[in-house]
Design a protein around this motif. Structure first.
Motif, PDB file in Angstrom:
ATOM      1  N   GLU A 452      33.299 -15.314   8.472  1.00 23.08           N
ATOM      2  CA  GLU A 452      32.827 -16.687   8.736  1.00 23.08           C
ATOM      3  C   GLU A 452      33.897 -17.481   9.482  1.00 23.08           C
ATOM      4  N   HIS A 453      35.152 -17.319   9.033  1.00 20.58           N
ATOM      5  CA  HIS A 453      36.229 -18.079   9.668  1.00 20.58           C
ATOM      6  C   HIS A 453      36.383 -17.643  11.135  1.00 20.58           C
ATOM      7  N   SER A 456      33.508 -18.812  13.254  1.00 22.43           N
ATOM      8  CA  SER A 456      33.522 -20.262  13.545  1.00 22.43           C
ATOM      9  C   SER A 456      34.545 -20.566  14.648  1.00 22.43           C
ATOM     10  N   ASP A 459      32.918 -19.478  17.874  1.00 24.38           N
ATOM     11  CA  ASP A 459      31.897 -20.459  18.290  1.00 24.38           C
ATOM     12  C   ASP A 459      32.549 -21.671  18.946  1.00 24.38           C
ATOM     13  N   LYS A 460      33.673 -22.104  18.356  1.00 23.43           N
ATOM     14  CA  LYS A 460      34.368 -23.274  18.928  1.00 23.43           C
ATOM     15  C   LYS A 460      34.837 -22.963  20.348  1.00 23.43           C
TER      16      LYS A 460
END
Ligand code: FAD
Length: 520
Positions: A452-453, A456, A459-460
């Motif tokens: 997840e980290h 994310s 995605d950024k």
């Protein structure tokens, strides 16, 4: 940006468990009567539902272990003959080193290409004197590049262009592009192929080259497996270097680092391999997981202090014959004298050509021993135009990843003129663009080491590129909708779609790329 999430894959699995698989098995069963040189397996198919990314698992109904190209053709032809009423699809599986299910199929047939990949099926043609008879190897699509290297080295020859890791298949990397530190001068692997043999989505076996069936030839190179299964590739060879001077130097200034990289890839006389990477969290400065680099001055290397700065490592090699080591020393000396690295950070080592090319494998073995190889790999690979690389670096390394990343970050430039724009590969418009690879591992269930980290952060980075108009294209793109693929291909979508209708009209092949859903 929509991504296939773990949840999505789990949902699919659940659907299959609740009926999808049993519904599809009878369809796959229609292949059972085929007379094959190899065999079909309807059990033990779980291994074909895994990949290196370790984030997506789609169970096939059957795995074909082909004993011949005719087996591959017969299986695809049979599925083609079933027509649109059958939901069956066919996924060629190379070494399964995709990141998000690209070599998988839910309830379909996986073709284990490695069954056709043995050295016995490789043919090396040593070539003659002069440019009229250049050397080449005919390699099966399922051959691992490491085996192609072993086979060609027996003749003192080697392919010209590589990937960083050689335990990938010929058909798998040619379906993407195949990029490494040789690409700036040799082009990617797709620029070093003279001929292909392909089983199309109709089950036809077609030989193609720039002269013969050229539309299929160029389409299949970088074609994400959409137009056919590559069963043989004719790969250009050159005399194999014996030894390699392998050099690393560090920079603290991004502008000097990239200017030096660009000068090196543009020069007539230069290194044979040029890459680079970004060091954010200052651990393992010289010995990150990708390589077995052992500098000749390990004490100095291990004592290097970065004072908390982001560092940039330029990595280069010069090939040489041990009998002419002094000439190599001189040439390397001249080249290094033009660079602006931190002077106390010049590290080098001399290794055989084979050791250098197979460098990532030694790290793989170490990671496997620690149980750290078969963890999720939420990788992100971007192609960034030269004109925006500084803006990109400022935001990504100075802000988004300021003190958190979970793996090596590659960053090196290549020349667009070495890429053939008739292939299906999508690259930025500018003459020089950078490959930036965020090669994250996610060994923990939560926190900084979790999927997840890493996702994310990815995605950024992608959001930033989209909003800031960086002109980025993704490599090994994980898109999940046709709309996203259309945007990726841009003006080239029309050609890509036309080729699909021509060579795989029922959308049987490579469903894991999620570009053309099979109508049924
Ligand atoms: P698979 O993952 O099995 O297949 C990839 C796709 O191609 C799937 O869609 C599949 O259906 C299709 N396919 C497979 N075989 C065929 C065939 N014979 N004909 C048609 N379609 C086929 N890439 C680089 O460019 N440079 C690198 O330096 C690099 N380093 C890597 C290092 C590691 C550790 C890993 C895991 C990957 C790396 N890659 C690199 C990415 C690599 O190119 C892809 O993983 C690629 O998919 C090859 O893997 P594979 O042979 O296992 O193919």
């Amino acid at each position: 940006m929509v991504r296939v999430s773990v949840v999505c894959c789990l949902k699919l699995l659940l659907l299959l468990a609740l009926g999808g698989v049993t519904m599809h098995v009878p369809d796959a069963g229609v292949l059972a009567p085929l007379r094959l040189d190899g065999y079909l397996s309807f059990h033990d198919v779980a291994a074909a539902a895994r990949d290196f990314g370790n984030r997506c698992s789609l169970l096939p109904a059957a795995v074909l272990h082909p004993g011949s190209v005719a087996d591959v053709a017969a299986a695809v032809r049979r599925v083609f003959q079933l027509g649109e009423r059958s939901p069956l699809t066919v996924a060629a599986r190379g070494h399964g080193h995709s990141l998000l299910g690209q070599s998988q199929t839910a309830g379909g047939i996986v073709v284990r290409m490695e069954s056709l990949g043995g050295g016995a099926r490789m043919r090396v043609h040593a070539g003659g004197a002069g440019a009229d008879a250049p050397a080449y190897v005919d390699a099966p699509g399922g051959a691992l590049w490491i085996n192609v290297l072993h086979e060609t080295l027996k003749h003192g020859l080697a392919p010209k262009s590589w990937t960083d890791y050689l335990h990938l298949t010929v058909g798998g990397t040619l379906s993407n592009a195949g990029v490494s530190g040789q690409a700036f001068r040799q082009g990617p692997q797709v620029s070093n192929v003279n001929q292909l043999e392909i089983v199309t989505g109709r089950g036809d076996v077609v030989t193609c080259s720039p002269e013969e069936n050229s539309d299929l030839f160029y389409g299949a190179l970088g074609g994400l497996g959409q137009f056919g299964i590559i069963t043989r590739a004719r790969i250009a060879l050159e005399p194999a270097p014996k030894m390699v001077r392998w050099i690393r130097v560090l920079y603290s200034d991004f502008a000097s680092f990239t200017e030096d990289q660009e000068a090196l890839i543009s020069a007539e006389r230069t290194f044979d391999y040029i890459e680079g990477f970004v060091i954010i969290n200052r651990t393992g400065i010289l010995n990150n997981w990708r390589t077995s680099f052992k500098p000749q001055d390990p004490v100095q290397a291990s004592h290097f202090q970065s004072d908390g700065k982001v560092l940039y490592c330029l990595e280069m090699t010069k090939n040489f014959d041990p009998d002419e080591a002094d000439i190599m020393e001189q040439e390397v000396g001249v080249l290094l004298s033009r660079l602006r690295y931190i002077q106390s950070t010049l590290f080098h080592t001399d290794v055989t050509y084979l050791e250098f090319l197979d460098r990532v494998h030694s790290s793989e073995l170490k990671l496997r021993a620690q149980g750290l190889w078969e963890v999720p790999h939420p990788w992100l690979n971007l192609l960034i135009p030269r004109s925006t690389i500084h803006r990109f670096a400022t935001e990504v390394f100075g802000n988004i990843l300021k003190d958190s990343n979970n793996g090596p970050i590659l960053l090196y430039p290549v020349n667009r003129s070495k890429w053939d724009n008739r292939t299906s590969v999508v690259i930025p418009e500018e003459e020089i663009f950078y490959l930036v690879g965020f090669l994250s591992s996610a060994p923990s269930a939560s926190g900084h080491g979790s999927v997840e980290h890493a996702v994310s952060l990815n995605d950024k980075i992608v959001d930033f590129c989209d909003k800031a108009g960086v002109g980025m294209k993704q490599y090994l793109a994980p898109y999940t909708t046709q709309q996203q693929w259309k945007a990726h291909f841009g003006a080239r979508w029309e050609t890509f779609e036309r080729r699909k209708h021509m060579y795989d009209p029922l959308a049987i092949l490579a469903p894991g790329q999620r570009i053309f859903p099979k109508a049924s």
